[in-house]
Design a protein around this motif. Structure first.
Motif, PDB file in Angstrom:
ATOM      1  N   ALA A  82       0.849  -1.194   0.000  1.00 17.48           N
ATOM      2  CA  ALA A  82       0.000   0.000   0.000  1.00 17.48           C
ATOM      3  C   ALA A  82       0.885   1.244   0.000  1.00 17.48           C
ATOM      4  N   THR A  83       0.591   2.158  -0.907  1.00 18.81           N
ATOM      5  CA  THR A  83       1.282   3.438  -0.880  1.00 18.81           C
ATOM      6  C   THR A  83       0.269   4.544  -1.175  1.00 18.81           C
ATOM      7  N   LYS A  84       0.752   5.768  -1.336  1.00 17.58           N
ATOM      8  CA  LYS A  84      -0.165   6.901  -1.402  1.00 17.58           C
ATOM      9  C   LYS A  84       0.209   7.848  -2.532  1.00 17.58           C
ATOM     10  N   VAL A  85      -0.655   8.842  -2.720  1.00 22.15           N
ATOM     11  CA  VAL A  85      -0.491   9.809  -3.789  1.00 22.15           C
ATOM     12  C   VAL A  85      -1.172  11.111  -3.351  1.00 22.15           C
ATOM     13  N   LEU A 114       9.392   1.438  -5.926  1.00 25.22           N
ATOM     14  CA  LEU A 114       8.999   0.199  -5.264  1.00 25.22           C
ATOM     15  C   LEU A 114       9.438  -1.041  -6.035  1.00 25.22           C
ATOM     16  N   GLN A 115       9.970  -0.848  -7.231  1.00 29.58           N
ATOM     17  CA  GLN A 115      10.464  -1.946  -8.080  1.00 29.58           C
ATOM     18  C   GLN A 115       9.380  -3.006  -8.323  1.00 29.58           C
ATOM     19  N   THR A 116       8.204  -2.505  -8.715  1.00 33.71           N
ATOM     20  CA  THR A 116       7.078  -3.399  -8.974  1.00 33.71           C
ATOM     21  C   THR A 116       6.286  -2.848 -10.148  1.00 33.71           C
ATOM     22  N   ASP A 117       5.369  -3.641 -10.683  1.00 35.42           N
ATOM     23  CA  ASP A 117       4.569  -3.167 -11.804  1.00 35.42           C
ATOM     24  C   ASP A 117       3.098  -2.975 -11.429  1.00 35.42           C
ATOM     25  N   TYR A 118       2.768  -3.112 -10.152  1.00 37.57           N
ATOM     26  CA  TYR A 118       1.416  -2.803  -9.683  1.00 37.57           C
ATOM     27  C   TYR A 118       1.459  -2.468  -8.200  1.00 37.57           C
ATOM     28  N   ILE A 119       0.461  -1.730  -7.768  1.00 36.72           N
ATOM     29  CA  ILE A 119       0.312  -1.359  -6.359  1.00 36.72           C
ATOM     30  C   ILE A 119      -1.000  -1.954  -5.870  1.00 36.72           C
ATOM     31  N   ASP A 120      -0.961  -2.652  -4.753  1.00 37.30           N
ATOM     32  CA  ASP A 120      -2.168  -3.321  -4.266  1.00 37.30           C
ATOM     33  C   ASP A 120      -3.217  -2.316  -3.780  1.00 37.30           C
ATOM     34  N   ILE A 121      -2.801  -1.376  -2.926  1.00 36.44           N
ATOM     35  CA  ILE A 121      -3.728  -0.372  -2.401  1.00 36.44           C
ATOM     36  C   ILE A 121      -3.108   1.005  -2.638  1.00 36.44           C
ATOM     37  N   TYR A 122      -3.779   1.822  -3.441  1.00 39.13           N
ATOM     38  CA  TYR A 122      -3.278   3.165  -3.756  1.00 39.13           C
ATOM     39  C   TYR A 122      -4.212   4.174  -3.100  1.00 39.13           C
ATOM     40  N   GLN A 123      -3.657   5.018  -2.231  1.00 38.19           N
ATOM     41  CA  GLN A 123      -4.468   5.867  -1.376  1.00 38.19           C
ATOM     42  C   GLN A 123      -4.173   7.353  -1.611  1.00 38.19           C
ATOM     43  N   VAL A 124      -5.213   8.156  -1.712  1.00 40.07           N
ATOM     44  CA  VAL A 124      -5.041   9.608  -1.750  1.00 40.07           C
ATOM     45  C   VAL A 124      -4.649  10.052  -0.342  1.00 40.07           C
ATOM     46  N   ILE A 149      -3.216  -0.240 -10.238  1.00 38.17           N
ATOM     47  CA  ILE A 149      -3.559  -0.368  -8.823  1.00 38.17           C
ATOM     48  C   ILE A 149      -4.708  -1.365  -8.699  1.00 38.17           C
ATOM     49  N   LYS A 150      -4.719  -2.128  -7.601  1.00 38.68           N
ATOM     50  CA  LYS A 150      -5.728  -3.175  -7.422  1.00 38.68           C
ATOM     51  C   LYS A 150      -6.884  -2.736  -6.536  1.00 38.68           C
ATOM     52  N   ALA A 151      -6.665  -1.730  -5.719  1.00 38.93           N
ATOM     53  CA  ALA A 151      -7.717  -1.216  -4.839  1.00 38.93           C
ATOM     54  C   ALA A 151      -7.473   0.269  -4.624  1.00 38.93           C
ATOM     55  N   ILE A 152      -8.565   1.028  -4.461  1.00 37.25           N
ATOM     56  CA  ILE A 152      -8.493   2.474  -4.258  1.00 37.25           C
ATOM     57  C   ILE A 152      -8.740   2.796  -2.795  1.00 37.25           C
ATOM     58  N   GLY A 153      -7.865   3.627  -2.242  1.00 42.29           N
ATOM     59  CA  GLY A 153      -8.034   4.059  -0.872  1.00 42.29           C
ATOM     60  C   GLY A 153      -7.938   5.570  -0.754  1.00 42.29           C
ATOM     61  N   VAL A 154      -8.419   6.091   0.346  1.00 39.60           N
ATOM     62  CA  VAL A 154      -8.249   7.504   0.663  1.00 39.60           C
ATOM     63  C   VAL A 154      -7.803   7.600   2.115  1.00 39.60           C
ATOM     64  N   SER A 155      -7.153   8.699   2.452  1.00 39.60           N
ATOM     65  CA  SER A 155      -6.622   8.893   3.794  1.00 39.60           C
ATOM     66  C   SER A 155      -6.956  10.308   4.253  1.00 39.60           C
ATOM     67  N   ASN A 156      -7.346  10.431   5.518  1.00 41.61           N
ATOM     68  CA  ASN A 156      -7.642  11.738   6.117  1.00 41.61           C
ATOM     69  C   ASN A 156      -8.820  12.441   5.442  1.00 41.61           C
ATOM     70  N   PHE A 157      -9.769  11.687   4.910  1.00 37.73           N
ATOM     71  CA  PHE A 157     -10.970  12.235   4.285  1.00 37.73           C
ATOM     72  C   PHE A 157     -12.111  12.305   5.293  1.00 37.73           C
ATOM     73  N   THR A 158     -12.971  13.304   5.141  1.00 43.57           N
ATOM     74  CA  THR A 158     -14.199  13.363   5.917  1.00 43.57           C
ATOM     75  C   THR A 158     -15.252  12.477   5.255  1.00 43.57           C
ATOM     76  N   VAL A 159     -16.347  12.233   5.967  1.00 41.12           N
ATOM     77  CA  VAL A 159     -17.427  11.430   5.393  1.00 41.12           C
ATOM     78  C   VAL A 159     -18.004  12.110   4.158  1.00 41.12           C
ATOM     79  N   GLN A 160     -18.164  13.419   4.191  1.00 43.19           N
ATOM     80  CA  GLN A 160     -18.695  14.111   3.028  1.00 43.19           C
ATOM     81  C   GLN A 160     -17.762  13.966   1.831  1.00 43.19           C
TER      82      GLN A 160
END
Length: 331
Positions: A82-85, A114-124, A149-160
């Motif tokens: 898992a990494t971020k953007v 990361l020396q890879t060709d895909y990211i499992d979890i990519y998070q904003v 990327i295999k899954a989309i994530g977010v970080s530090n987001f509000t519910v809205q």
């Protein structure tokens, strides 16, 4: 080790993940690369199969260390990476940038480090108020469809912000701060995540070392250490939190024969049901006892006792507002 399920992933991530902010060195007073690689290998040897990192952790340094460690260790297909953007930087100055252009560029930079060709979890990493949520979501959705990327994530987001995002692209994980001392997400974000089958990756499980069981009142923080700006580590609050830690440590030992670290992580796992606790470490010894979290759970009586304990010792709870990176001057 317990595992959970995240939509889009072919392997189940462990419910404890290695957090690598400190490994990047930035805001933690530096780090040792070889020691960091040994720490990652120790986590994998202990059964952890999930590693969380980000480009901002040392401005690419943590990702490079993780990439090298996984190259040496092998078995990339058995690791949930898992990494971020969405953060940019000039020198050591980090700021938000959730533009489509930044996201499309940053994913390739991360893949290379990361020396890879895909990211499992990519998070904003953080929402960018200068960029519409819809633009950020569209860019993430494009990467998801491309298979980078295999899954989309977010970080530090509000519910809205989550609601705005999922109108454009799916969200599979959310990463908020959550630990015994920082619990703002309990009233809204955690229920929303549960309702929408979003897995919570909880960062700050040990509250930047407070719940590690080794911190004392004479501890000094220097250089760029983020704890210099965290009110929890300043008088008079520091003594209040240390008093709570002392009593939590006693409870963990007397009732369960466990360390306070195990109690703190088990608390997160039991409170989130299917969530993941990020266990930050930059030395192998800091992750060597992760197996302690197995074999026990906190019943409702214990959870209530912990709540009362915290109320006795901490008259004014302090949140995580100090960690938010600045917004750019202009889009």
């Amino acid at each position: 080790m317990e595992r959970t399920k995240i939509q889009g992933l072919t392997i189940q991530p462990t419910r404890v993940a290695l957090g690598t902010w400190a490994i990047g060195g930035w805001m933690w007073g530096g780090s040792n690369d070889q020691e960091s690689i040994r720490t990652i290998h120790e986590a994998l040897d202990q059964g952890i199969n999930t590693i969380d990192t980000a480009p901002a952790y040392g401005q690419g340094h943590a990702e490079s260390i993780v990439g090298e460690a996984l190259k040496q260790y092998g078995h990339r297909d058995q690791v949930v990476l898992a990494t971020k953007v969405g953060l940019d930087w000039i020198g050591q100055d980090v700021f938000r940038n959730g533009s489509k252009q930044r996201i499309i560029k940053e994913v390739d930079d991360s893949l290379k480090r990361l020396q890879t060709d895909y990211i499992d979890i990519y998070q904003v990493h953080w929402p960018d108020p200068l960029v519409p949520i819809e633009e950020t979501a569209e860019a993430m959705g494009t990467l998801y469809k491309q298979g980078k990327i295999k899954a989309i994530g977010v970080s530090n987001f509000t519910v809205q912000q989550l609601k705005d995002f999922i109108r454009v692209a799916p969200i599979h994980t959310v990463q908020p701060p959550y630990n015994l001392f920082e619990r703002d997400i309990e009233d809204d974000l955690l229920p929303f995540a549960k309702e929408h089958h979003i897995v919570a990756l909880c960062y700050g499980s040990l509250c930047r070392g407070l719940l590690g069981g080794t911190m004392t009142a004479d501890r000094k923080f220097t250089g760029d250490d983020l704890r210099l700006s965290d009110p929890k580590f300043q008088a008079p609050h520091f003594s209040h939190y240390l008093a709570a830690v002392q009593e939590l440590e006693k409870l963990a030992k007397e009732r369960y024969g466990k360390s306070i670290r195990a109690l703190a992580v088990r608390w997160i796992l039991d409170k989130t049901e299917n969530g993941i606790a990020l266990w930050g470490a930059r030395h192998p010894a800091q992750i060597s006892d992760v197996s302690e979290i197995d074999g026990f759970h906190l019943d409702q009586q214990t959870l209530s006792e912990i709540d009362h304990l915290l109320l006795r010792h901490i008259p004014h709870s302090i949140g995580t507002e100090f960690m938010a990176p600045p917004v750019r001057d202009h889009a």
